[in-house]
Design a protein around this motif. Structure first.
Motif, PDB file in Angstrom:
ATOM      1  N   CYS A   1      14.557  28.003  71.339  1.00  8.22           N
ATOM      2  CA  CYS A   1      15.704  28.697  70.741  1.00  8.22           C
ATOM      3  C   CYS A   1      16.154  28.125  69.397  1.00  8.22           C
ATOM      4  O   CYS A   1      16.960  28.760  68.690  1.00  8.22           O
ATOM      5  N   ASN A   2      15.708  26.912  69.058  1.00  7.21           N
ATOM      6  CA  ASN A   2      16.035  26.281  67.781  1.00  7.21           C
ATOM      7  C   ASN A   2      17.550  26.167  67.553  1.00  7.21           C
ATOM      8  O   ASN A   2      18.031  26.279  66.418  1.00  7.21           O
ATOM      9  N   ASP A   3      18.296  25.939  68.610  1.00 11.68           N
ATOM     10  CA  ASP A   3      19.757  25.820  68.529  1.00 11.68           C
ATOM     11  C   ASP A   3      20.116  24.349  68.289  1.00 11.68           C
ATOM     12  O   ASP A   3      20.163  23.545  69.213  1.00 11.68           O
ATOM     13  N   ARG A   4      20.404  24.006  67.051  1.00  9.17           N
ATOM     14  CA  ARG A   4      20.677  22.621  66.706  1.00  9.17           C
ATOM     15  C   ARG A   4      22.046  22.148  67.186  1.00  9.17           C
ATOM     16  O   ARG A   4      22.242  20.948  67.395  1.00  9.17           O
ATOM     17  N   VAL A   5      22.986  23.050  67.335  1.00 13.02           N
ATOM     18  CA  VAL A   5      24.297  22.673  67.855  1.00 13.02           C
ATOM     19  C   VAL A   5      24.168  22.219  69.306  1.00 13.02           C
ATOM     20  O   VAL A   5      24.663  21.151  69.691  1.00 13.02           O
ATOM     21  N   TYR A   6      23.491  23.035  70.094  1.00 10.90           N
ATOM     22  CA  TYR A   6      23.263  22.667  71.496  1.00 10.90           C
ATOM     23  C   TYR A   6      22.448  21.384  71.586  1.00 10.90           C
ATOM     24  O   TYR A   6      22.743  20.499  72.395  1.00 10.90           O
ATOM     25  N   LEU A   7      21.428  21.261  70.738  1.00 14.81           N
ATOM     26  CA  LEU A   7      20.597  20.058  70.736  1.00 14.81           C
ATOM     27  C   LEU A   7      21.446  18.822  70.469  1.00 14.81           C
ATOM     28  O   LEU A   7      21.321  17.805  71.168  1.00 14.81           O
ATOM     29  N   GLY A   8      22.325  18.899  69.483  1.00 12.90           N
ATOM     30  CA  GLY A   8      23.165  17.757  69.153  1.00 12.90           C
ATOM     31  C   GLY A   8      24.090  17.368  70.286  1.00 12.90           C
ATOM     32  O   GLY A   8      24.270  16.173  70.581  1.00 12.90           O
ATOM     33  N   GLU A   9      24.673  18.366  70.954  1.00 15.83           N
ATOM     34  CA  GLU A   9      25.584  18.098  72.066  1.00 15.83           C
ATOM     35  C   GLU A   9      24.855  17.432  73.229  1.00 15.83           C
ATOM     36  O   GLU A   9      25.349  16.471  73.822  1.00 15.83           O
ATOM     37  N   MET A  10      23.700  17.939  73.560  1.00 17.19           N
ATOM     38  CA  MET A  10      22.977  17.443  74.725  1.00 17.19           C
ATOM     39  C   MET A  10      22.217  16.155  74.434  1.00 17.19           C
ATOM     40  O   MET A  10      22.054  15.317  75.330  1.00 17.19           O
ATOM     41  N   TYR A  11      21.767  15.980  73.215  1.00 20.49           N
ATOM     42  CA  TYR A  11      20.997  14.780  72.894  1.00 20.49           C
ATOM     43  C   TYR A  11      21.820  13.517  73.146  1.00 20.49           C
ATOM     44  O   TYR A  11      21.302  12.524  73.678  1.00 20.49           O
ATOM     45  N   VAL A  12      23.087  13.542  72.790  1.00 21.32           N
ATOM     46  CA  VAL A  12      23.943  12.370  72.984  1.00 21.32           C
ATOM     47  C   VAL A  12      23.988  11.981  74.458  1.00 21.32           C
ATOM     48  O   VAL A  12      23.928  10.800  74.817  1.00 21.32           O
ATOM     49  N   ARG A  13      24.079  12.975  75.337  1.00 19.41           N
ATOM     50  CA  ARG A  13      24.153  12.714  76.780  1.00 19.41           C
ATOM     51  C   ARG A  13      22.825  12.196  77.324  1.00 19.41           C
ATOM     52  O   ARG A  13      22.786  11.256  78.129  1.00 19.41           O
ATOM     53  N   VAL A  14      21.743  12.835  76.902  1.00 20.66           N
ATOM     54  CA  VAL A  14      20.432  12.417  77.384  1.00 20.66           C
ATOM     55  C   VAL A  14      20.096  11.016  76.867  1.00 20.66           C
ATOM     56  O   VAL A  14      19.522  10.195  77.597  1.00 20.66           O
ATOM     57  N   LYS A  15      20.470  10.734  75.648  1.00 19.58           N
ATOM     58  CA  LYS A  15      20.255   9.395  75.081  1.00 19.58           C
ATOM     59  C   LYS A  15      21.001   8.345  75.903  1.00 19.58           C
ATOM     60  O   LYS A  15      20.456   7.281  76.228  1.00 19.58           O
ATOM     61  N   ARG A  16      22.253   8.656  76.243  1.00 19.81           N
ATOM     62  CA  ARG A  16      23.046   7.708  77.027  1.00 19.81           C
ATOM     63  C   ARG A  16      22.407   7.457  78.391  1.00 19.81           C
ATOM     64  O   ARG A  16      22.388   6.324  78.889  1.00 19.81           O
ATOM     65  N   TYR A  17      21.879   8.498  78.972  1.00 21.88           N
ATOM     66  CA  TYR A  17      21.221   8.361  80.268  1.00 21.88           C
ATOM     67  C   TYR A  17      19.965   7.510  80.165  1.00 21.88           C
ATOM     68  O   TYR A  17      19.721   6.606  80.983  1.00 21.88           O
ATOM     69  N   HIS A  18      19.149   7.763  79.157  1.00 21.60           N
ATOM     70  CA  HIS A  18      17.933   6.968  78.984  1.00 21.60           C
ATOM     71  C   HIS A  18      18.257   5.503  78.730  1.00 21.60           C
ATOM     72  O   HIS A  18      17.564   4.613  79.241  1.00 21.60           O
ATOM     73  N   ASP A  19      19.283   5.257  77.970  1.00 24.27           N
ATOM     74  CA  ASP A  19      19.673   3.870  77.720  1.00 24.27           C
ATOM     75  C   ASP A  19      20.140   3.205  79.016  1.00 24.27           C
ATOM     76  O   ASP A  19      19.853   2.025  79.263  1.00 24.27           O
ATOM     77  N   TRP A  20      20.843   3.973  79.841  1.00 30.66           N
ATOM     78  CA  TRP A  20      21.278   3.434  81.135  1.00 30.66           C
ATOM     79  C   TRP A  20      20.071   3.092  82.012  1.00 30.66           C
ATOM     80  O   TRP A  20      20.029   2.025  82.631  1.00 30.66           O
ATOM     81  N   LEU A  21      19.086   3.972  82.054  1.00 24.20           N
ATOM     82  CA  LEU A  21      17.884   3.715  82.852  1.00 24.20           C
ATOM     83  C   LEU A  21      17.190   2.426  82.408  1.00 24.20           C
ATOM     84  O   LEU A  21      16.830   1.585  83.242  1.00 24.20           O
ATOM     85  N   ALA A  22      17.010   2.259  81.100  1.00 24.87           N
ATOM     86  CA  ALA A  22      16.318   1.081  80.589  1.00 24.87           C
ATOM     87  C   ALA A  22      17.095  -0.199  80.887  1.00 24.87           C
ATOM     88  O   ALA A  22      16.505  -1.245  81.183  1.00 24.87           O
ATOM     89  N   GLN A  23      18.410  -0.108  80.848  1.00 25.76           N
ATOM     90  CA  GLN A  23      19.243  -1.291  81.052  1.00 25.76           C
ATOM     91  C   GLN A  23      19.431  -1.642  82.527  1.00 25.76           C
ATOM     92  O   GLN A  23      19.631  -2.813  82.859  1.00 25.76           O
ATOM     93  N   ASN A  24      19.363  -0.626  83.405  1.00 27.46           N
ATOM     94  CA  ASN A  24      19.734  -0.849  84.797  1.00 27.46           C
ATOM     95  C   ASN A  24      18.614  -0.706  85.811  1.00 27.46           C
ATOM     96  O   ASN A  24      18.738  -1.226  86.929  1.00 27.46           O
ATOM     97  N   ARG A  25      17.527  -0.026  85.482  1.00 34.03           N
ATOM     98  CA  ARG A  25      16.478   0.173  86.474  1.00 34.03           C
ATOM     99  C   ARG A  25      15.144  -0.477  86.127  1.00 34.03           C
ATOM    100  O   ARG A  25      14.210  -0.421  86.911  1.00 34.03           O
ATOM    101  N   ASP A  26      15.047  -1.090  84.951  1.00 31.42           N
ATOM    102  CA  ASP A  26      13.877  -1.900  84.631  1.00 31.42           C
ATOM    103  C   ASP A  26      14.179  -3.309  85.127  1.00 31.42           C
ATOM    104  O   ASP A  26      14.514  -4.210  84.365  1.00 31.42           O
ATOM    105  N   PHE A  27      14.051  -3.497  86.436  1.00 29.06           N
ATOM    106  CA  PHE A  27      14.480  -4.743  87.066  1.00 29.06           C
ATOM    107  C   PHE A  27      13.700  -5.963  86.568  1.00 29.06           C
ATOM    108  O   PHE A  27      14.240  -7.066  86.504  1.00 29.06           O
ATOM    109  N   ASP A  28      12.432  -5.783  86.240  1.00 27.60           N
ATOM    110  CA  ASP A  28      11.556  -6.929  85.980  1.00 27.60           C
ATOM    111  C   ASP A  28      11.117  -7.064  84.524  1.00 27.60           C
ATOM    112  O   ASP A  28      10.282  -7.918  84.215  1.00 27.60           O
ATOM    113  N   GLY A  29      11.659  -6.208  83.660  1.00 31.13           N
ATOM    114  CA  GLY A  29      11.332  -6.325  82.248  1.00 31.13           C
ATOM    115  C   GLY A  29       9.942  -5.881  81.874  1.00 31.13           C
ATOM    116  O   GLY A  29       9.478  -6.164  80.763  1.00 31.13           O
ATOM    117  N   ASP A  30       9.249  -5.173  82.768  1.00 32.09           N
ATOM    118  CA  ASP A  30       7.897  -4.693  82.471  1.00 32.09           C
ATOM    119  C   ASP A  30       7.891  -3.240  82.005  1.00 32.09           C
ATOM    120  O   ASP A  30       6.831  -2.650  81.817  1.00 32.09           O
TER     121      ASP A  30
END
Length: 349
Positions: free
Chosen positions: A59-88
């Motif tokens: 759909c090439n909707d950059r407004v929607y992309l901008g709104e959702m990217y912030v949330r998905v980024k926050r989630y990915h950062d949470w995963l890397a910080q909290n579920r990579d238990f062993d640093g691998d």
């Protein structure tokens, strides 16, 4: 139960659940509000960035992309910080129900279910209560990840979960470049680390298979399910390695070459049960692995094998309609009717 993301402080994404059993309350944090839970303390394989990228491409909707990217980024950062238990780089799941393949037979050893056979009844067997015990332990720990890691009741690095994670990191890298986020290189580094760990830790060259890991100790869980093929979706897996896996387990008269592939566990495994059962992912064929591996096989030029998976799913749907899962020998449909993800067939081109 259905799960979409995770409810965690700071993540701003939620894992939705539709409880079917009284014991499902144990998958939520222990608060009065969660006596009738709507959100759990679990995660699921993340397709968030992949989905957002596909939507943007459509759909090439950059407004929607901008709104959702912030949330998905926050989630990915949470995963890397909290579920990579062993640093691998590999993410650890704390319950069988986080994998999306709830009763996957490779978890039997982790659960302590030594009988291995798939029961016919839901409540009157050891397997069910072994699974409930994991949820109870997490519940009593308040879903505090530090406590859960220390108690180590169920810590698994699942092959499929981490391959999907690597693919989502690739999507995050692309999205970051589109929105002008300088973290694109960070997502690339994470993806490369995950891919390297999958090869170094999960691949068994003698068996020509990728196995889940039981932590602590990174012990390989040598049960042959379709996830032994999942790393073929990664560009880091060589054609030679991919060919070795397919030749051993899929081509000719190998264990996964049956009328309606792919069965959710090898037919010669003692847990294999091809019919309908409350203990899912222990024999029948599901649409999702066929869809995922269709694209993985195509990546390495295995067009014949990819088409075989597509044709098998199409034949099962033609015979039984859009069902939750299918008998791998007869194509008979089981579980929910009009089940959406069998519609993944239209994305196999």
């Amino acid at each position: 139960m259905q799960a979409h993301s995770v409810e965690e402080p700071g993540s701003k994404l939620k894992h939705q659940m539709l409880p079917k059993r009284h014991t499902d309350v144990l998958q939520a944090r222990p608060t009065w509000a969660n006596l009738r839970p709507h959100m759990s303390g679990l995660i699921q394989p993340t397709f968030a960035a992949y989905t957002l990228l596909r939507l943007f491409e459509a759909c090439n909707d950059r407004v929607y992309l901008g709104e959702m990217y912030v949330r998905v980024k926050r989630y990915h950062d949470w995963l890397a910080q909290n579920r990579d238990f062993d640093g691998d780089g590999l993410l650890t799941i704390i319950s069988p129900f986080e994998s999306g393949m709830d009763w996957k037979p490779s978890y039997d050893l982790v659960l302590g279910y030594t009988e291995r056979m798939t029961p016919d009844k839901l409540y009157w067997n050891k397997l069910f209560w072994k699974g409930v015990d994991v949820d109870l332990c997490n519940f009593l720990a308040g879903y505090d990840l530090k406590k859960i890691r220390q108690r180590a009741r169920f810590l698994v690095k699942d092959v499929a979960f981490n391959v999907i994670y690597a693919q989502d990191l690739a999507a995050m890298q692309t999205l970051a470049q589109i929105v002008g986020d300088g973290d694109a290189s960070a997502y690339k580094r994470r993806r490369q680390q995950v891919q390297q760990s999958v090869m170094d830790m999960m691949y068994d060259e003698v068996d020509a298979a990728f196995y889940d890991l039981h932590e602590p100790g990174s012990r390989r869980l040598r049960t042959r399910t379709p996830t032994i093929f999942f790393p073929l979706a990664l560009d880091s897996v060589s054609d030679a390695c991919a060919n070795a896996v397919l030749q051993r387990h899929f081509s000719g008269y190998a264990e996964f070459d049956i009328p309606y592939p792919l069965p959710s566990v090898a037919p010669d495994d003692s847990s294999f049960h091809p019919g309908e059962s409350p203990f899912i992912w222990r024999g029948p064929t599901w649409a999702f692995p066929n869809w995922f591996l269709y694209h993985a096989f195509k990546r390495h030029g295995f067009d014949t094998q990819a088409q075989y998976l597509k044709n098998a799913l199409a034949a099962a749907i033609k015979q039984s309609g859009f069902r939750e899962y299918y008998n791998p020998y007869r194509g008979e449909g089981y579980g929910a009717n009009d089940f959406t993800w069998s519609g993944l067939l239209i994305d196999m081109d």
